[in-house]
Design a protein around this motif. Structure first.
Motif, mmCIF file in Angstrom:
data_model
loop_
_atom_site.group_PDB
_atom_site.id
_atom_site.type_symbol
_atom_site.label_atom_id
_atom_site.label_comp_id
_atom_site.label_asym_id
_atom_site.label_seq_id
_atom_site.Cartn_x
_atom_site.Cartn_y
_atom_site.Cartn_z
ATOM 1 N N ASP A 49 -2.617 8.696 -4.818
ATOM 2 C CA ASP A 49 -2.568 7.684 -3.770
ATOM 3 C C ASP A 49 -1.151 7.558 -3.237
ATOM 4 O OD1 ASP A 49 -1.235 6.485 -5.796
ATOM 5 O OD2 ASP A 49 -2.872 5.123 -6.362
ATOM 6 N N GLU A 50 -1.001 6.668 -2.308
ATOM 7 C CA GLU A 50 0.298 6.449 -1.677
ATOM 8 C C GLU A 50 1.416 6.287 -2.702
ATOM 9 O OE1 GLU A 50 1.909 6.065 1.479
ATOM 10 O OE2 GLU A 50 0.200 7.391 1.822
ATOM 11 N N ARG A 51 1.112 5.409 -3.669
ATOM 12 C CA ARG A 51 2.137 5.039 -4.619
ATOM 13 C C ARG A 51 2.591 6.265 -5.433
ATOM 14 N NH1 ARG A 51 2.861 3.418 -9.632
ATOM 15 N NH2 ARG A 51 0.763 4.086 -10.158
ATOM 16 N N ARG A 52 1.598 7.010 -5.891
ATOM 17 C CA ARG A 52 1.926 8.182 -6.696
ATOM 18 C C ARG A 52 2.658 9.230 -5.866
ATOM 19 N NH1 ARG A 52 -1.472 9.286 -11.436
ATOM 20 N NH2 ARG A 52 -1.512 11.453 -10.803
ATOM 21 N N LEU A 100 3.350 11.493 -14.041
ATOM 22 C CA LEU A 100 2.399 11.457 -12.934
ATOM 23 C C LEU A 100 1.279 12.458 -13.116
ATOM 24 C CD1 LEU A 100 5.094 11.296 -10.167
ATOM 25 C CD2 LEU A 100 3.565 9.452 -10.831
ATOM 26 N N GLY A 119 4.550 8.706 -3.414
ATOM 27 C CA GLY A 119 5.939 8.253 -3.245
ATOM 28 C C GLY A 119 6.781 8.590 -4.460
ATOM 29 N N ARG A 120 6.177 8.397 -5.602
ATOM 30 C CA ARG A 120 6.951 8.666 -6.817
ATOM 31 C C ARG A 120 7.207 10.164 -6.985
ATOM 32 N NH1 ARG A 120 4.758 5.723 -11.925
ATOM 33 N NH2 ARG A 120 6.626 6.688 -12.782
ATOM 34 N N ASP A 126 10.051 10.951 -4.798
ATOM 35 C CA ASP A 126 11.304 10.519 -5.435
ATOM 36 C C ASP A 126 11.739 11.520 -6.488
ATOM 37 O OD1 ASP A 126 11.298 8.352 -3.912
ATOM 38 O OD2 ASP A 126 10.762 6.901 -5.496
#
Lengths: 688, 169
Positions: free
Chosen positions: A313-316, A306, A318-319, A322
């Protein structure tokens, strides 16, 4: 020293460690055997004896090798069914374990191994093998001055008549001769009578036979060992030279001609108590650790992916989340598995007790059953190592003084057999080890009388029951009328207490006359990481070990009571809990009225509950315990310090210490002092 | 303070001693520079309960919990508010047979000086007084005098251990 020297030393260390372990194993196995024959166990024992023998041979500990060999021979007979295991046999083997342990200890500590006379026992072992199961019931080895080489006589006559096929199996008689030569003075007579006329001679056959006269301190077993490979291809007769006394010439450096010290004297100093510097860790634990590190690397690479210049963004996001939670899991697991490396089950210590109880109860003519619980409780290895002796002492005490002989028990309306309980369990943040018996309990009158006689207390002093009970910990106190082999040898309870204290632990006694005595050892887990509850007092963070917290309640004014106009207590469901002003105790506030405070954290330490006035409860988290002693010293009431996420230092409270501190202060303060308000202490104002 | 006595400047094998000097109450003090681990700015320590006034608490130095003493107060001077020049000198201290890391709070840092061993005199004996002094020697430089502190004495108290007396109570 050469590298070879250091290598040798290292190997020796491993050897001792393994051998002691092997002996423990042997002992456990033997005791198990007592309960019933089990081929698997016999095999186990046999293997243990065998490894000791082999390893000792490598290091040139001849006496051990020989002795282990005899044990092995006997065990082999049992294994092969030639002998039936019997109580006598077990006892003899157990004795052998003891003596081996002593000899090994002597080797390890550099003292004279010959002080432990293995001779008599060896003879008994050998006799048992010869005589089969009903072997001679030799008397216990007398603690005497005795030549350990007695069995090794002055030497041997060996009649060696090889069969003709001897050479076919690749055996060379001259090799045997060479080995024999190394054992002592060898005189050889060749017997040529078997030699055929040259024309009939088959070169591949062995026609010669020999008679050896071997002088020196050699055992039969040693000789048999030499011939072990050819025994099937020859007729071998080994006979002692005659009854001449042993004349020194020890073969191995560790066999002195005469035993000096009576065995009994060295008897109980022998448990391996010096802390071993290395740690043997189960491969499964290492594997687990490896796994965890693998996981960690994976997580790291996942997070690393990452790390480019793209927008968050949102997706990153989230990761990343995690990844972080995975990281938290990993580090927790990693930490746990590292802790597990250091800890060992307490069975390591407990395992020796079946044996001890078995021997002692017989010796004392008592019927004792040993009940052990919590063997799986894990404890830091360093603590475990130092715990053995104190517990042994307690168990001995219980057996000797606590439990009554059968007649007395029956007369008191109890069962003839007493029970000794050994238990280990977690309580609070500590490990508790209990030695409990259902014997006669402490005789307070006798203890007091004894203490007076010893001048430990004056005749006028009036003592409470618990004070009297605690007298048993006073140095120089022992109620045993006579110094027996079992206890009353001067290493008293004071030593036990000192040992336990040195481990940062605590010892307490609870006794009911006629019902029994319980002695509890409380030891810190010394896990470097604990679960803690963060609290704030006067805007300063502190950590309370989660395990010592009972509950936290909102203070209700009406439930705060003042006792004797001095001590505040809180009534919590019919229980009166003494209130401790934490800020005052820690010297960070001037003190407050309990009724005005908002939060009360009920904690338990040493079986006592305590209510701490706390300003605020923060989160729970794992904290790494840092020692205050490393750079400063022990501070009463503090178990250590930790570093919080923001880099600041927070103290970890020691509930037991706090309760002591509070008690000390409230009793030390003036009677007129404000409730729960201690006399001012130096330094209390320093931080204001 | 009843143990040992001030050791006069004893390490005379080298011809020079290198001192780290600092100012407390307008006077210069120095310590053997080899005992200094680092110098830090003042950061509020976490107070340790039931310790002498001059023990200010502990701070976190890269994962080590390090106690901090105020040299002013240790010398019996009045407390002064900590300011921009206040510094913490982190020392390696020999306590008994153990090495510890401890910090002392000083008013301001001064210099690193080479002092010829011959210029270091044992501290004057004022007779009596309260036990071993913290001073190990007096170095006379061209323009000033520097009191060389015995770092091992700074934290020592009756009983050796800073908190031994409380713990024993």
């Amino acid at each position: 020293m050469s590298d070879l020297g250091t290598l040798q030393l290292q190997l020796m260390g491993t050897f001792f460690e393994e051998s002691f372990e092997g002996l423990d194993h042997l002992e456990t196995g033997l005791l198990k055997l007592e309960e019933g024959f089990d081929a698997g166990t016999v095999n186990d024992i046999f293997r243990a004896a065998h490894s000791i023998k082999g390893a000792a041979g490598t290091f040139g500990f001849g006496a051990i090798t020989e002795f282990a060999h005899d044990m092995e021979t006997l065990l082999d007979a049992v294994r092969g069914g030639a002998m039936a295991p019997s109580a006598e046999l077990t006892a003899m083997l157990l004795e052998s374990v003891d003596i081996l342990r002593r000899v090994l200890t002597a080797h390890r500590d550099g003292s004279d191994p010959a002080a432990h006379d293995v001779g008599p026992l060896r003879r008994r072992l050998q006799a048992a093998v010869k005589g089969g199961a009903g072997g001679p019931k030799a008397p216990a080895p007398p603690a005497v001055i005795h030549a350990p080489t007695a069995e090794k006589a002055g030497g041997w006559n060996i009649d060696f008549r090889p069969h003709r096929v001897l050479l076919e199996s690749g055996n060379e008689p001259w090799r045997l001769v060479r080995e024999l030569e190394q054992m002592g003075t060898l005189a050889i007579t060749s017997d040529l009578t078997g030699l055929p006329p040259l024309a009939d001679l088959v070169p591949a056959c062995c026609y010669l036979s020999w008679r050896y006269r071997l002088e020196g301190a050699v055992t039969r077993a040693q000789i048999e060992d030499v011939f072990a490979w050819v025994i099937d291809d020859c007729d071998l007769v080994i006979a002692p030279l005659g009854e001449q006394p042993a004349v020194a010439a020890p073969t191995a450096a560790n066999e002195a001609p005469a035993a000096r010290a009576p065995v009994a004297q060295a008897a109980r100093k022998d448990e391996p108590d010096s802390p071993l510097a290395s740690l043997r860790v189960g491969i499964d634990k290492i594997d687990f650790l490896m796994n965890m590190v693998g996981e960690l690397v994976i997580t790291q690479s996942m997070l690393g992916e990452l790390d480019d210049d793209g927008p968050i963004d949102e997706r990153r996001l989230g990761r990343i989340r995690d990844g972080l939670s995975q990281l938290a899991r990993n580090s927790r697991a990693l930490q746990e598995s590292v802790m597990r490396l250091r800890s060992m089950p307490i069975s390591v210590v407990f395992n020796r007790f079946p044996r001890l109880v078995h021997d002692l109860s017989k010796q004392l003519g008592k019927q004792v059953e040993l009940a052990v619980t919590g063997q799986g409780t894990e404890l830091d290895k360093t603590i475990l190592e130092k715990l053995g002796d104190p517990i042994v002492h307690l168990v001995r005490n219980s057996l000797d003084h606590g439990l009554e002989p059968p007649e007395e028990r029956l007369a008191a309306g109890k069962s003839a057999g007493g029970t000794l309980f050994l238990a280990a369990f977690h309580r609070g943040g500590d490990i508790v080890i209990e030695v409990r018996d259902d014997g006669r309990g402490l005789d307070l009158d006798r203890i007091l009388a004894k203490a007076r006689e010893r001048g430990l207390v004056t005749a006028e002093q009036a003592l409470t029951e618990s004070e009297i009970t605690n007298l048993i910990f006073a140095p120089g106190f022992s109620t045993a009328a006579a110094v027996t082999d079992v206890s009353g040898r001067g290493v008293g309870m004071d030593v036990v207490r000192r040992n336990v204290k040195s481990l940062g632990g605590n010892i307490s006694v609870h006794s009911t006359p006629g019902r029994g005595t319980t002695i509890s050892l409380r030891l810190p887990l010394t896990l470097a990481i604990i679960d803690g509850q963060l609290i704030r007092v006067a805007e300063r963070p502190y950590v309370v070990p989660l395990l010592s917290i009972v509950e936290s309640v909102q203070i209700e004014r009406t439930l705060v009571k003042r006792l004797a106009g001095q001590w505040d207590v809180y009534r919590l469901r019919d229980q009166l809990i003494p209130i401790v002003d934490l800020g005052l105790l820690l010297g960070v506030t001037e003190g407050q009225d309990a009724a005005d405070a908002s939060l009360l954290m009920v904690v338990e330490g040493d079986g006592q509950r305590l209510g701490l006035l706390v300003d605020h409860l923060d989160g729970q988290q794992q904290v790494v315990v840092k020692s205050l002693e490393a750079n400063f010293g022990r501070v009463p009431g503090l178990a250590g310090a930790t570093i919080l996420g923001d880099g600041s230092v927070a103290f970890i409270l020691d509930v037991q210490g706090l309760s002591k501190l509070a008690k000390h202060k409230s009793t030390g303060g003036h009677r007129s002092a404000a409730p729960a308000s201690p006399a001012p202490v130096p330094g209390a104002g320093a931080t204001a | 303070m009843n143990e040992g006595s001030a050791t006069p400047a004893s390490k005379q094998s080298s011809t020079h001693e290198q001192l780290l000097t600092f100012v407390v109450n307008g006077e210069e003090y120095g310590v053997d520079i080899l005992r200094v681990q680092e110098i830090r700015g003042w950061s509020t320590p976490m107070p340790i309960p039931n310790t002498p006034v001059y023990v200010k608490g502990v701070i976190n130095i890269r994962g080590d919990i390090v106690p901090i003493a105020d040299l002013r107060e240790r010398l019996g001077l009045e407390h002064r508010d900590y300011g921009a020049t206040t510094a913490v000198v982190v020392l390696r201290v020999l306590n008994g047979s153990r090495h510890r890391i401890m910090g002392i709070v000083v008013d301001a840092m001064s210099d690193v000086t080479n002092v010829p061993s011959t210029d270091i005199k044992p501290p004057p004996d004022f007779g009596g007084g309260n036990g071993p002094s913290l001073a190990k020697g007096i170095a006379t430089l061209s323009d000033k005098m520097v009191t060389i502190l015995d770092v091992d004495q700074i934290f020592s108290l009756p009983g050796g251990d800073p908190v031994a007396q409380e713990a024993a109570a």
